[in-house]
Motif scaffolding. Sequence first.
Motif, PDB file in Angstrom:
ATOM      1  N   ALA A   1      23.114  54.037 -21.936  1.00 19.66           N
ATOM      2  CA  ALA A   1      24.464  54.235 -21.406  1.00 19.66           C
ATOM      3  C   ALA A   1      24.557  55.529 -20.605  1.00 19.66           C
ATOM      4  O   ALA A   1      25.273  55.610 -19.602  1.00 19.66           O
ATOM      5  N   THR A   2      23.813  56.554 -21.031  1.00 15.77           N
ATOM      6  CA  THR A   2      23.873  57.851 -20.337  1.00 15.77           C
ATOM      7  C   THR A   2      23.235  57.784 -18.951  1.00 15.77           C
ATOM      8  O   THR A   2      23.604  58.565 -18.068  1.00 15.77           O
ATOM      9  N   THR A   3      22.289  56.874 -18.751  1.00 18.13           N
ATOM     10  CA  THR A   3      21.689  56.718 -17.418  1.00 18.13           C
ATOM     11  C   THR A   3      22.462  55.706 -16.574  1.00 18.13           C
ATOM     12  O   THR A   3      22.515  55.819 -15.347  1.00 18.13           O
ATOM     13  N   SER A   4      23.078  54.721 -17.219  1.00 21.05           N
ATOM     14  CA  SER A   4      23.814  53.677 -16.486  1.00 21.05           C
ATOM     15  C   SER A   4      25.065  54.237 -15.819  1.00 21.05           C
ATOM     16  O   SER A   4      25.371  53.900 -14.668  1.00 21.05           O
ATOM     17  N   LEU A   5      25.802  55.105 -16.524  1.00 20.32           N
ATOM     18  CA  LEU A   5      27.069  55.624 -16.012  1.00 20.32           C
ATOM     19  C   LEU A   5      26.902  56.356 -14.678  1.00 20.32           C
ATOM     20  O   LEU A   5      27.608  56.038 -13.709  1.00 20.32           O
ATOM     21  N   PRO A   6      25.997  57.344 -14.555  1.00 21.18           N
ATOM     22  CA  PRO A   6      25.866  58.025 -13.263  1.00 21.18           C
ATOM     23  C   PRO A   6      25.363  57.121 -12.142  1.00 21.18           C
ATOM     24  O   PRO A   6      25.742  57.306 -10.980  1.00 21.18           O
ATOM     25  N   ILE A   7      24.533  56.131 -12.475  1.00 19.39           N
ATOM     26  CA  ILE A   7      24.054  55.198 -11.453  1.00 19.39           C
ATOM     27  C   ILE A   7      25.218  54.392 -10.881  1.00 19.39           C
ATOM     28  O   ILE A   7      25.363  54.238  -9.669  1.00 19.39           O
ATOM     29  N   ILE A   8      26.084  53.870 -11.760  1.00 19.70           N
ATOM     30  CA  ILE A   8      27.230  53.068 -11.326  1.00 19.70           C
ATOM     31  C   ILE A   8      28.198  53.913 -10.510  1.00 19.70           C
ATOM     32  O   ILE A   8      28.659  53.500  -9.439  1.00 19.70           O
ATOM     33  N   ILE A   9      28.509  55.130 -11.002  1.00 20.56           N
ATOM     34  CA  ILE A   9      29.414  56.018 -10.271  1.00 20.56           C
ATOM     35  C   ILE A   9      28.839  56.359  -8.896  1.00 20.56           C
ATOM     36  O   ILE A   9      29.557  56.336  -7.884  1.00 20.56           O
ATOM     37  N   GLY A  10      27.555  56.662  -8.849  1.00 23.18           N
ATOM     38  CA  GLY A  10      26.909  57.033  -7.587  1.00 23.18           C
ATOM     39  C   GLY A  10      26.970  55.922  -6.557  1.00 23.18           C
ATOM     40  O   GLY A  10      27.325  56.158  -5.389  1.00 23.18           O
ATOM     41  N   ILE A  11      26.652  54.698  -6.976  1.00 20.49           N
ATOM     42  CA  ILE A  11      26.662  53.551  -6.049  1.00 20.49           C
ATOM     43  C   ILE A  11      28.069  53.323  -5.495  1.00 20.49           C
ATOM     44  O   ILE A  11      28.262  53.180  -4.279  1.00 20.49           O
ATOM     45  N   LEU A  12      29.064  53.286  -6.367  1.00 19.73           N
ATOM     46  CA  LEU A  12      30.440  53.002  -5.942  1.00 19.73           C
ATOM     47  C   LEU A  12      31.001  54.131  -5.082  1.00 19.73           C
ATOM     48  O   LEU A  12      31.703  53.885  -4.090  1.00 19.73           O
ATOM     49  N   LEU A  13      30.699  55.360  -5.446  1.00 13.24           N
ATOM     50  CA  LEU A  13      31.205  56.507  -4.683  1.00 13.24           C
ATOM     51  C   LEU A  13      30.657  56.497  -3.265  1.00 13.24           C
ATOM     52  O   LEU A  13      31.407  56.701  -2.290  1.00 13.24           O
ATOM     53  N   VAL A  14      29.366  56.242  -3.116  1.00 14.00           N
ATOM     54  CA  VAL A  14      28.745  56.221  -1.784  1.00 14.00           C
ATOM     55  C   VAL A  14      29.338  55.100  -0.933  1.00 14.00           C
ATOM     56  O   VAL A  14      29.709  55.319   0.242  1.00 14.00           O
ATOM     57  N   THR A  15      29.473  53.896  -1.493  1.00 11.72           N
ATOM     58  CA  THR A  15      29.967  52.768  -0.701  1.00 11.72           C
ATOM     59  C   THR A  15      31.435  52.956  -0.296  1.00 11.72           C
ATOM     60  O   THR A  15      31.827  52.591   0.811  1.00 11.72           O
ATOM     61  N   VAL A  16      32.246  53.539  -1.183  1.00  7.66           N
ATOM     62  CA  VAL A  16      33.661  53.773  -0.851  1.00  7.66           C
ATOM     63  C   VAL A  16      33.781  54.825   0.243  1.00  7.66           C
ATOM     64  O   VAL A  16      34.525  54.640   1.222  1.00  7.66           O
ATOM     65  N   LEU A  17      33.056  55.938   0.119  1.00  5.74           N
ATOM     66  CA  LEU A  17      33.141  57.012   1.115  1.00  5.74           C
ATOM     67  C   LEU A  17      32.627  56.554   2.477  1.00  5.74           C
ATOM     68  O   LEU A  17      33.239  56.845   3.514  1.00  5.74           O
ATOM     69  N   VAL A  18      31.516  55.834   2.481  1.00  8.04           N
ATOM     70  CA  VAL A  18      30.974  55.325   3.750  1.00  8.04           C
ATOM     71  C   VAL A  18      31.967  54.369   4.402  1.00  8.04           C
ATOM     72  O   VAL A  18      32.166  54.394   5.623  1.00  8.04           O
ATOM     73  N   SER A  19      32.626  53.537   3.592  1.00  4.13           N
ATOM     74  CA  SER A  19      33.619  52.592   4.117  1.00  4.13           C
ATOM     75  C   SER A  19      34.802  53.322   4.743  1.00  4.13           C
ATOM     76  O   SER A  19      35.248  52.995   5.845  1.00  4.13           O
ATOM     77  N   LEU A  20      35.326  54.329   4.028  1.00  2.00           N
ATOM     78  CA  LEU A  20      36.526  55.028   4.489  1.00  2.00           C
ATOM     79  C   LEU A  20      36.278  55.829   5.767  1.00  2.00           C
ATOM     80  O   LEU A  20      37.173  55.977   6.605  1.00  2.00           O
ATOM     81  N   TYR A  21      35.062  56.363   5.925  1.00  2.00           N
ATOM     82  CA  TYR A  21      34.763  57.176   7.101  1.00  2.00           C
ATOM     83  C   TYR A  21      34.086  56.387   8.218  1.00  2.00           C
ATOM     84  O   TYR A  21      33.693  56.947   9.226  1.00  2.00           O
ATOM     85  N   SER A  22      33.987  55.067   8.019  1.00  2.00           N
ATOM     86  CA  SER A  22      33.320  54.227   9.007  1.00  2.00           C
ATOM     87  C   SER A  22      34.291  53.800  10.107  1.00  2.00           C
ATOM     88  O   SER A  22      35.431  53.418   9.849  1.00  2.00           O
ATOM     89  N   LYS A  23      33.825  53.847  11.339  1.00  2.00           N
ATOM     90  CA  LYS A  23      34.628  53.360  12.474  1.00  2.00           C
ATOM     91  C   LYS A  23      34.867  51.864  12.344  1.00  2.00           C
ATOM     92  O   LYS A  23      35.957  51.366  12.623  1.00  2.00           O
ATOM     93  N   ARG A  24      33.851  51.135  11.907  1.00  2.00           N
ATOM     94  CA  ARG A  24      33.980  49.695  11.706  1.00  2.00           C
ATOM     95  C   ARG A  24      35.005  49.398  10.611  1.00  2.00           C
ATOM     96  O   ARG A  24      35.710  48.384  10.657  1.00  2.00           O
ATOM     97  N   GLY A  25      35.099  50.281   9.620  1.00  2.00           N
ATOM     98  CA  GLY A  25      36.062  50.086   8.547  1.00  2.00           C
ATOM     99  C   GLY A  25      37.495  50.163   9.059  1.00  2.00           C
ATOM    100  O   GLY A  25      38.354  49.374   8.650  1.00  2.00           O
ATOM    101  N   ARG A  26      37.771  51.114   9.970  1.00  2.00           N
ATOM    102  CA  ARG A  26      39.116  51.239  10.542  1.00  2.00           C
ATOM    103  C   ARG A  26      39.476  49.997  11.347  1.00  2.00           C
ATOM    104  O   ARG A  26      40.609  49.503  11.292  1.00  2.00           O
ATOM    105  N   ILE A  27      38.506  49.475  12.079  1.00  2.00           N
ATOM    106  CA  ILE A  27      38.753  48.268  12.879  1.00  2.00           C
ATOM    107  C   ILE A  27      38.939  47.053  11.974  1.00  2.00           C
ATOM    108  O   ILE A  27      39.831  46.228  12.200  1.00  2.00           O
ATOM    109  N   ALA A  28      38.131  46.959  10.926  1.00  2.00           N
ATOM    110  CA  ALA A  28      38.258  45.838   9.986  1.00  2.00           C
ATOM    111  C   ALA A  28      39.619  45.846   9.308  1.00  2.00           C
ATOM    112  O   ALA A  28      40.212  44.790   9.051  1.00  2.00           O
ATOM    113  N   SER A  29      40.147  47.046   9.027  1.00  2.00           N
ATOM    114  CA  SER A  29      41.463  47.163   8.403  1.00  2.00           C
ATOM    115  C   SER A  29      42.551  46.645   9.325  1.00  2.00           C
ATOM    116  O   SER A  29      43.432  45.874   8.911  1.00  2.00           O
ATOM    117  N   ALA A  30      42.506  47.053  10.593  1.00  2.00           N
ATOM    118  CA  ALA A  30      43.524  46.629  11.559  1.00  2.00           C
ATOM    119  C   ALA A  30      43.443  45.132  11.831  1.00  2.00           C
ATOM    120  O   ALA A  30      44.464  44.429  11.872  1.00  2.00           O
TER     121      ALA A  30
END
Length: 422
Positions: free
Chosen positions: A322-351
């Motif tokens: 559990a101690t190794t699973s938690l940081p892996i899950i947080i890391g994956i989700l954090l990276v994908t959310v941040l990349v999405s929010l700062y992506s130019k394609r993400g802004r266009i997909a939203s509109a």
Amino acid sequence: MVGHLQVVEVPPATPAAIRDHTKERPPLSVPLWIWGITILVIVGLLAFDFFFHVRKAHEPTLPEAALWSGIYVALAVVFGIVLWIFGGQQMGFEYFAGWITEKALSVDNLFVFLVIMGSFAVPRKDQQKVLLFGIVFALIARTVFIFAGKALIENFSFMFYLFGLILLITAGKLLAPEKEGDDDANNFIIRLAKKYLRTTDHYDGDKLFTYENGRRVLTPMLLVMVAIGGTDVLFALDSIPAIYGLTTNVYIVFTATAFSLMGLRQLYFLIEGLLDRLIYLKYGLALVLAFIGVKLVLEALHTNQLPFINDGENVKVFTFTATTSLPIIIGILLVTVLVSLYSKRGRIASAVGSLDRLAHSYLHTEYKGSTEEREEHFAKILAGEEKLKTLDQDMVKEEASRTGTDWALERAHRLRAEVNGS
């Protein structure tokens, strides 16, 4: 005086003996009175949400949605800290890993809710009731699957293999291209309801039933709830194997699932405009589900009892704690959310995504009550098209073609021209 010490030779432990010893070791149990208090708190939160926020139809403001989203997240975190203090580090890590995973899956589910309510053109002030129903039904459906899953795990040694396979298949489906032509407002169950039951295409506030020509009929509000309930069952089939891949403690599974659903209604109104922007979230979820699927298979091998695998003996493989699973899950989700929010394609997909839902909602003429409502709706489409003109046109055309938004907009303009006789 010190007595004589007798040295006793202890035979080496065999893999089978280790497995039997592990099997006999009981999991951390939770007293029934704690279960009772927990259930009362969850039911109390749902009741509070209904009587103080949902009962009177209104459109939540952004500050209101932000405040209550924060409160529910804080409650979930505080509960996890209390569980960590009184249950130990293991329970704490398992709860937070499960809660974060289920929360991410729930956010992904919100997108489907958004599409369904857009297809049915649910009035915004009445969407809260639909969302709360979806949350309550999801909690009931997942509770059933939680206890069913626990019974299966305890009685069949191959269930971890099966759950792992389900998660790996689900991860693959998330990466597969989306099918075009799906109409969430006219799925199989809804078509049956319209064919064999008395229904109307007009809303009567947030009522489930109304009277039309002297007859009691079902309103679109009830049909929306049927569609939401059906998707809740499908979501439960994916989410429960995922959390059982992180913990087999049924109390943690239940509370992590319940708290991940709490505040989902407020979160919907808070991030509604951002949902389309999370274009890489499905890839992050696919990685998380694939990771948990692999984790389940490795644990199944580690405690293997199937006779056709290693002669029924344990397989020496690496397993994730559990101690190794938690940081892996947080890391994956954090990276994908941040990349999405700062992506130019993400802004266009939203509109483009927002405009696509507006166009499809406009095309469902049966759910629009008056000419004024339709004109107001079309004005939003025109405003959305103007916003698209400020973005990269090549990327806009590519996204509109990929999602079918260009086709929906063309039909919406043609329909309005026909209505206006021009």
